[in-house]
Design an enzyme around this catalytic site. Structure first.
Site, PDB file in Angstrom:
ATOM      1  N   SER A 149       0.849  -1.196   0.000  1.00 21.67           N
ATOM      2  CA  SER A 149       0.000   0.000   0.000  1.00 21.67           C
ATOM      3  C   SER A 149       0.891   1.255   0.000  1.00 21.67           C
ATOM      4  O   SER A 149       1.721   1.414  -0.891  1.00 21.67           O
ATOM      5  CB  SER A 149      -0.933  -0.062   1.215  1.00 21.67           C
ATOM      6  OG  SER A 149      -1.849   0.995   1.203  1.00 21.67           O
ATOM      7  N   ARG A 218     -12.059   7.312   9.136  1.00 21.48           N
ATOM      8  CA  ARG A 218     -11.811   5.887   9.216  1.00 21.48           C
ATOM      9  C   ARG A 218     -12.874   5.092   8.463  1.00 21.48           C
ATOM     10  O   ARG A 218     -12.564   4.140   7.747  1.00 21.48           O
ATOM     11  CB  ARG A 218     -11.757   5.435  10.671  1.00 21.48           C
ATOM     12  CG  ARG A 218     -11.490   3.950  10.844  1.00 21.48           C
ATOM     13  CD  ARG A 218     -10.197   3.533  10.167  1.00 21.48           C
ATOM     14  NE  ARG A 218      -9.807   2.165  10.495  1.00 21.48           N
ATOM     15  CZ  ARG A 218      -8.740   1.567  10.015  1.00 21.48           C
ATOM     16  NH1 ARG A 218      -7.946   2.206   9.159  1.00 21.48           N
ATOM     17  NH2 ARG A 218      -8.443   0.338  10.355  1.00 21.48           N
ATOM     18  N   ASP A 316      -9.560  -3.871  -5.951  1.00 22.27           N
ATOM     19  CA  ASP A 316      -8.962  -2.744  -5.220  1.00 22.27           C
ATOM     20  C   ASP A 316      -9.348  -1.435  -5.923  1.00 22.27           C
ATOM     21  O   ASP A 316      -8.945  -1.197  -7.062  1.00 22.27           O
ATOM     22  CB  ASP A 316      -7.439  -2.923  -5.197  1.00 22.27           C
ATOM     23  CG  ASP A 316      -6.721  -1.919  -4.285  1.00 22.27           C
ATOM     24  OD1 ASP A 316      -7.318  -0.869  -3.955  1.00 22.27           O
ATOM     25  OD2 ASP A 316      -5.577  -2.200  -3.912  1.00 22.27           O
ATOM     26  N   HIS A 349      -8.602  -3.606  -1.487  1.00 22.71           N
ATOM     27  CA  HIS A 349      -7.249  -3.170  -1.135  1.00 22.71           C
ATOM     28  C   HIS A 349      -6.692  -3.934   0.061  1.00 22.71           C
ATOM     29  O   HIS A 349      -5.497  -4.211   0.123  1.00 22.71           O
ATOM     30  CB  HIS A 349      -7.275  -1.665  -0.844  1.00 22.71           C
ATOM     31  CG  HIS A 349      -5.922  -1.106  -0.547  1.00 22.71           C
ATOM     32  ND1 HIS A 349      -4.906  -1.123  -1.474  1.00 22.71           N
ATOM     33  CD2 HIS A 349      -5.397  -0.533   0.561  1.00 22.71           C
ATOM     34  CE1 HIS A 349      -3.819  -0.577  -0.943  1.00 22.71           C
ATOM     35  NE2 HIS A 349      -4.094  -0.214   0.288  1.00 22.71           N
ATOM     36  N   ASP A 350      -7.542  -4.266   1.016  1.00 23.86           N
ATOM     37  CA  ASP A 350      -7.092  -4.973   2.230  1.00 23.86           C
ATOM     38  C   ASP A 350      -6.737  -6.436   2.004  1.00 23.86           C
ATOM     39  O   ASP A 350      -6.307  -7.109   2.958  1.00 23.86           O
ATOM     40  CB  ASP A 350      -8.202  -4.947   3.297  1.00 23.86           C
ATOM     41  CG  ASP A 350      -8.021  -3.788   4.283  1.00 23.86           C
ATOM     42  OD1 ASP A 350      -7.056  -3.024   4.132  1.00 23.86           O
ATOM     43  OD2 ASP A 350      -8.865  -3.676   5.193  1.00 23.86           O
TER      44      ASP A 350
END
Lengths: 370, 370
Positions: A149, A218, A316, A349-350
């Site tokens: 990332s 967040r 992603d 993405h994670d």
């Protein structure tokens, strides 16, 4: 703020003053790191991991801290990054609040936290700071630099600034430059924090803390770290039990809302808002193309490596797959044996943090061939 | 708030009391609408347009208001929705603040604005209100009901609640139910508004107005209304001229940020925050599957139409293409001659508003065959 520096964290002193790319400098700054395994007598088995925005240096359990780390399934004896073979170093990024010097650290020249007096942070500053950890550890050459990332950006900066220091590179869901969708998301996260009256131009404290801004930042992060497809299967339209619902007429009602709420609660007050602003902006600024007069592929091709692997996933939306493909192509043009691998993970993405079934063999397989 | 009801808007009275699906009712409520063209003697040429969350009823210029409307290129003499042939009605959604009764309207029973005393709004309530406009205009049967985005949900509700009233349907970038990614985005928009201290449980006024919350909500909306691919080409990494930049160290720097800022400035104070909350939540609640015991396709197949067209674009992340495909399939299973059309527009969810080169022929071609 909750104490967020894991026990067993080690600290490398940076040269003092440590000058930043865009001007300004730090006195007496440190970079937090941890290690796994042993450096071989010939020093040929060192791997550097540069993580994303939020992790600490505790990627996995080790002798000084047996608690599981954020990449526990990836790193350890017999695991894909096999610490029986490799000596692994993981840093906490410069500018973070989890051990390395950042905006929440005390400026020794004033005795007060830097806050917005922290110098403008670039990805390159973090890459140069990571170099100092290697110097402290006596590492003269890296077998591999791995960047996830934001750390993928950091790894490219590291390779550009320190030619010849690494033999190989694994780019994990990273990017060679920030594109406008990601800039927009991060800009909005920063705006949410800055609009919170408690942010107060960076002068908050534990009592008047920009909790609302951090919550929004967040939650927006989590929305862009995962994928719609994953959530269709995971949450669908499932509603909360009535006892979990709030009286608030616009309060939580769906499972997906509770999931975001849980992420927000775990993050807020464990990450410093000013540090978040600095690290977030450093990603928007990063652009490998600056190293070749605006020509991204030429800049990537100026990096000399033996081997490279660039991995990402179709789902992603924050660091889209075509950016990992660019990295693979650019490094290949520079002469590396360079692979691009598109994984089918639904987690967005994670995925590199959770889909070890796919990422593990990719990373482990690459390292086994070194 | 800025006056946002266009001149020439007409108003249909709803039955009083007008009962809501989830309970509660309105007294003396109205629905705002406009019309184009003439109803034929046999009454066989009427088209109803149900728009998205934010538009007013002024879809295009007409005799009572020559200003261009929000679908100007789509609607008018000789245009894809050709008003030389069709008698077109467009409503402002129930619960909006642009003419139809909503949370910002005065409750005649109290003499004060409803605010959070407005009843829980469902998509179905809007569909039933639109039916009343047709009654007022003497329309007994629709040649077509067209629904865009939220209006696509409204159109499905209209068809389920009023069987036999429409011969055909065009579903434009809509959905038969809300999925978790879209719920998460909307939940976050609502949370940003509700966290703004000026929202004050809905009791804001022009002086203490939740401007920050509305800014975040709108910018997040725009991020999800467009697409990353469009922005790569449109903005890239272009920076603002230094004279446009602010002193603020975390202020606007990239063109994409200025674009979002412009959208936020045009939206804030022209849309009522409480109305936004009600309309947004109504989308999360909507689920066609409720009409067949949880079986979405069976519910869609219970709708009887002669023809249907369901259109969307690959780049839509808010109302993803597979949802338009579901609508087409479900209506086909119900016996309609039903087409699904996936367009290549890069503009994401907003494409139906801006990519008239693709959407115009699709919609015009369908109507020409009626």
């Amino acid at each position: 703020m909750t104490e967020t520096i894991p026990p067993g964290t080690r600290f490398a002193r940076l040269p003092s003053p440590f000058h930043f790319k865009r001007g300004g400098s730090l006195s007496g700054a440190v970079l937090a790191y941890e290690t796994w395994g042993e450096l071989s007598p010939s020093g040929d088995n060192a791997i550097l991991i540069l993580p994303g925005l939020s992790p600490n240096a505790h990627a996995a359990a080790n002798a000084s801290n047996p608690e599981p780390g954020w990449w526990e399934a990836m790193l350890g004896p017999g695991k894909p990054i096999d610490t029986n073979r490799w000596f692994v170093v993981c840093v906490n990024p410069l500018g973070s609040c989890k051990g390395s010097t950042g905006a929440a650290s005390v400026n020794p020249d004033t005795g007060r936290a830097y806050r917005l007096d922290f110098p403008d942070l670039s990805i390159e500053d973090g890459a140069r700071a990571a170099r100092e950890v290697l110097r402290e550890l006596g590492i003269e050459r890296l077998a591999c630099v791995i960047g996830n990332s934001m750390g993928g950006m950091g790894a490219l900066a590291f390779l550009l600034l320190h030619p010849g220091l690494a033999r190989s590179h694994i780019q994990v869901s990273g990017a060679p430059q920030a594109l406008p969708f990601s800039i927009a998301i991060r800009s909005l996260q920063r705006e949410a924090i800055r609009l919170d009256p408690n942010w107060n131009q960076g002068l908050y404290d534990d009592h008047a803390y920009p909790e609302n801004g951090m919550r929004i930042a967040r939650k927006l992060g989590v929305v862009t770290y995962r994928s719609a497809i994953e959530w269709d299967g995971r949450f669908g339209r499932v509603r909360l039990d009535s006892e979990c619902r709030e009286d608030d007429p616009f309060g939580l009602e769906f499972e997906v809302e509770r999931y975001l709420e849980g992420h927000a609660r775990r993050f807020v007050r464990t990450f410093d808002p000013n540090c978040y602003l600095y690290l977030s902006r450093s990603m928007d600024w990063f652009d490998v193309a600056e190293y070749a007069g605006g020509d991204l592929m030429k800049a990537l091709a100026s990096i000399r490596l033996e081997r490279a692997l660039s991995i990402g996933v179709h789902t992603d939306i924050l660091f889209p797959l075509q950016q990992q493909e660019q990295v693979a192509e650019g490094l290949r043009a520079g002469g590396a044996n360079s692979e691009f691998l598109a994984l089918e993970s639904p987690q967005g993405h994670d995925a590199f943090l959770v889909d070890i079934a796919r990422f593990g063999p990719a990373i482990g397989g690459f390292l086994a061939k070194l």
